[in-house]
Design a protein around this motif. Structure first.
Motif, mmCIF file in Angstrom:
data_model
loop_
_atom_site.group_PDB
_atom_site.id
_atom_site.type_symbol
_atom_site.label_atom_id
_atom_site.label_comp_id
_atom_site.label_asym_id
_atom_site.label_seq_id
_atom_site.Cartn_x
_atom_site.Cartn_y
_atom_site.Cartn_z
ATOM 1 N N GLY A 241 10.473 5.661 -3.080
ATOM 2 C CA GLY A 241 9.206 5.826 -2.835
ATOM 3 C C GLY A 241 8.874 5.583 -1.602
ATOM 4 O O GLY A 241 9.655 5.603 -0.422
ATOM 5 N N ARG A 242 7.489 5.334 -1.321
ATOM 6 C CA ARG A 242 7.158 4.995 0.144
ATOM 7 C C ARG A 242 6.020 4.061 0.080
ATOM 8 O O ARG A 242 5.358 3.972 -0.607
ATOM 9 C CB ARG A 242 6.624 6.310 0.759
ATOM 10 N N LYS A 243 5.648 3.448 1.418
ATOM 11 C CA LYS A 243 4.670 2.428 1.784
ATOM 12 C C LYS A 243 4.143 3.086 2.939
ATOM 13 O O LYS A 243 4.776 3.635 3.870
ATOM 14 C CB LYS A 243 5.388 0.987 1.834
ATOM 15 N N GLN A 244 2.721 2.862 3.034
ATOM 16 C CA GLN A 244 2.104 3.016 4.351
ATOM 17 C C GLN A 244 1.089 1.877 4.528
ATOM 18 O O GLN A 244 0.834 0.936 4.070
ATOM 19 C CB GLN A 244 1.305 4.414 4.122
ATOM 20 N N VAL B 287 8.891 -5.733 -0.461
ATOM 21 C CA VAL B 287 8.392 -4.341 -1.022
ATOM 22 C C VAL B 287 8.051 -4.615 -2.553
ATOM 23 O O VAL B 287 8.990 -5.328 -3.263
ATOM 24 C CB VAL B 287 9.640 -3.552 -0.807
ATOM 25 N N TYR B 288 7.252 -4.086 -3.066
ATOM 26 C CA TYR B 288 6.586 -4.228 -4.299
ATOM 27 C C TYR B 288 6.982 -2.727 -4.907
ATOM 28 O O TYR B 288 6.496 -1.654 -4.435
ATOM 29 C CB TYR B 288 4.938 -4.303 -4.489
ATOM 30 N N GLU C 226 4.780 2.975 8.510
ATOM 31 C CA GLU C 226 5.000 3.443 7.148
ATOM 32 C C GLU C 226 6.666 3.640 7.032
ATOM 33 O O GLU C 226 7.398 3.907 7.786
ATOM 34 C CB GLU C 226 4.585 5.072 7.518
ATOM 35 N N LEU C 227 6.973 3.268 5.468
ATOM 36 C CA LEU C 227 8.461 3.359 5.184
ATOM 37 C C LEU C 227 8.678 4.115 4.158
ATOM 38 O O LEU C 227 7.823 4.098 3.182
ATOM 39 C CB LEU C 227 8.858 1.656 4.830
ATOM 40 N N THR D 105 0.762 -1.193 0.239
ATOM 41 C CA THR D 105 -0.093 -0.057 0.035
ATOM 42 C C THR D 105 0.827 1.145 0.278
ATOM 43 O O THR D 105 1.785 1.319 0.744
ATOM 44 C CB THR D 105 -0.972 -0.048 1.217
ATOM 45 N N GLU D 106 0.385 2.194 -0.667
ATOM 46 C CA GLU D 106 0.945 3.620 -0.956
ATOM 47 C C GLU D 106 0.124 4.717 -0.288
ATOM 48 O O GLU D 106 -1.096 4.471 -0.603
ATOM 49 C CB GLU D 106 1.621 3.796 -2.349
#
Ligand SMILES: Cc1cc2nc3c(=O)[nH]c(=O)nc-3n(C[C@H](O)[C@H](O)[C@H](O)COP(=O)(O)OP(=O)(O)OC[C@H]3O[C@@H](n4cnc5c(N)ncnc54)[C@H](O)[C@@H]3O)c2cc1C
Length: 410
Positions: A172-175, A188-189, A232-233, A138-139
């Motif tokens: 990028g980032r993921k949440q 990680v996608y 969150e990353l 998820t982003e």
């Protein structure tokens, strides 16, 4: 579930897990209810809880036998996950999230990771009871487009993976990632080809926590399942060597080995919350007196209890059917997984509401513990796709040529 339908292995594991929940988890939840609200995420779950989970052998399911894991019967593995997942969540859904994420990601790793990395990371997982795994899809721009998925370039992920010398550079980032705050290893996608749709242009990678360029940006403070730290990353010029690539281009398709059992386990955890809501409510209405009688003698109360029990049995029946379908690799497994995840979330939300209402004022008091089940149940309406998106996915798979086409194109 009818005990007669379980294998000897499943019966024994369930009993061990039930004892762990009754002796360790439920007393902790009851006696230390404030721990949920500690604003220091790493201090919420005492280390001993995961150590005990490790001792009873439920922390690292999914790790293959060749890497010293417990080799579950592959013909009924997903059903076993569902049985044990329900039991842990009966104690606490956040703890179940924390542990089950390890099982789910382990299934992905054993299918996609190179041997030497499986050896390394399964060993780390087995030796450290606090070690957690996470799955980052998820982003901030939303997850629904990915779940559906709309296979057009404009719906693709924003996190980019670009080939760089003998590896990959990720930005990028993921949440909203389960275990995202405290995991030691992340899957990680990222979009590795912006010219095509996400089914052809998404790649997945293994990302160790100490990779330069990875920042754990925050821990999200959720309304429920609070013993799992959702995080969150951010990735800034994060370099990964070639062997950390799990799947190139077709990563979303390859993730089926994660998503199908994953949705079964979502429903199973959800059912565990409902079972606990029923247990505490059945006890309350047979002891608490109003109007000159224990509550259950009032017909309106009895009807609600009957409604709770029926909903739980219906969820259990569909869960059994879906988990068997995944174990058998049957063609309808995917649609059944979406159905049970969706159905469980709505039925158990209603069960938790009945529990809350039947407890009257006590139902909303933090130290009484019932409102927690309501908060935990609410989380499941959103996890692994929202209810609307799940319904849409069901219809899309039934009518791929009409419902399945992109709403944004002519
Ligand atoms: C506790 C928790 C744990 C999670 N764990 C993880 C995890 O481990 N890893 C991970 O990658 N993600 C995780 N998620 C993310 C989760 O999968 C998403 O929150 C969920 O899929 C919804 O996506 P979103 O929040 O981006 O909402 P959005 O996609 O922004 O949707 C917002 C609203 O719009 C609706 N909507 C969107 N598109 C459409 C459409 N085309 N048609 C109709 N309605 C539409 C949705 O139904 C929803 O009501 C987690 C979420 C929670 C709450």
């Amino acid at each position: 579930m009818d005990t007669a339908e379980l294998t000897e292995e499943q019966r024994l594991m369930r009993q061990t897990c039930r004892d762990f929940v009754d002796d360790v988890v439920l007393p902790f939840i009851r006696d230390e209810w404030q721990r949920e609200w500690v604003m220091e995420p790493e201090a919420r779950v005492p280390k001993e809880i995961l150590e005990k989970a490790d001792e009873v052998g439920i922390r690292t399911l999914g790790v293959p036998e060749e890497y010293c894991g417990i080799g579950l019967d592959p013909n009924s593995e997903v059903k076993t996950f569902a049985i044990i997942g329900e039991e842990i969540a009966r104690g606490d859904a956040g703890l179940a999230d924390k542990i089950i994420q390890n099982w789910k990601v382990a299934m992905l790793l054993r299918n996609l990771a190179p041997k030497h990395l499986q050896e390394k990371w399964f060993a780390r997982l087995l030796e450290d009871p606090q070690f957690l795994l996470a799955h980052c899809l998820t982003e901030p721009r939303g997850a629904s487009d990915r779940w559906l998925p709309y296979n057009v370039p404009e719906a693709s992920m924003h996190t980019r993976a670009v080939r760089h010398r003998d590896g990959w550079m990720i930005n990028g980032r993921k949440q909203f990632v389960s275990n995202g705050y405290d995991a030691g290893l992340f899957v990680v996608y990222a979009n590795s080809n912006p010219e095509v749709g996400m089914l052809q242009g998404t790649s997945s990678f293994l990302v160790p926590r100490d990779t330069p360029g990875l920042t754990i940006a925050r821990c999200n403070e959720t309304m429920g399942c609070r013993f799992m730290n959702n995080g969150e990353l951010v990735f800034e010029d994060m370099f990964l060597p070639e062997d950390h690539l799990l799947a190139e281009g077709n990563a979303l398709g390859q993730a089926g080995v994660y998503f199908q059992p994953g949705k079964v386990m979502q429903a199973a955890k959800n059912l565990g919350i409902g079972v606990r809501a029923f247990e505490v409510t059945a006890d309350y209405v047979q002891n608490y007196v109003q109007g000159g009688a224990i509550l259950i003698k009032h017909q309106a109360v009895a009807l609600r209890l009957g409604d709770m029990a029926t909903r739980l049995e219906a969820v259990r029946a569909l869960l059994d059917r879906a988990s068997r379908a995944v174990d058998a690799g049957s063609p309808d497994a995917d649609v059944l997984c979406n159905m049970v995840k969706l159905f469980a979330s709505e039925e158990v939300a209603k069960v938790a509401q009945h529990a809350l209402e039947l407890h009257g004022g006590n139902g909303v008091m933090l130290d009484f513990g019932v409102e927690k089940l309501y908060r935990d149940a609410a989380i499941f309406l959103h996890m692994d796709a929202t209810t609307d998106i799940s319904r849409f996915k069901i219809v899309k798979s039934m009518f791929p040529h009409t419902a399945g086409t992109y709403a944004g194109s002519a």
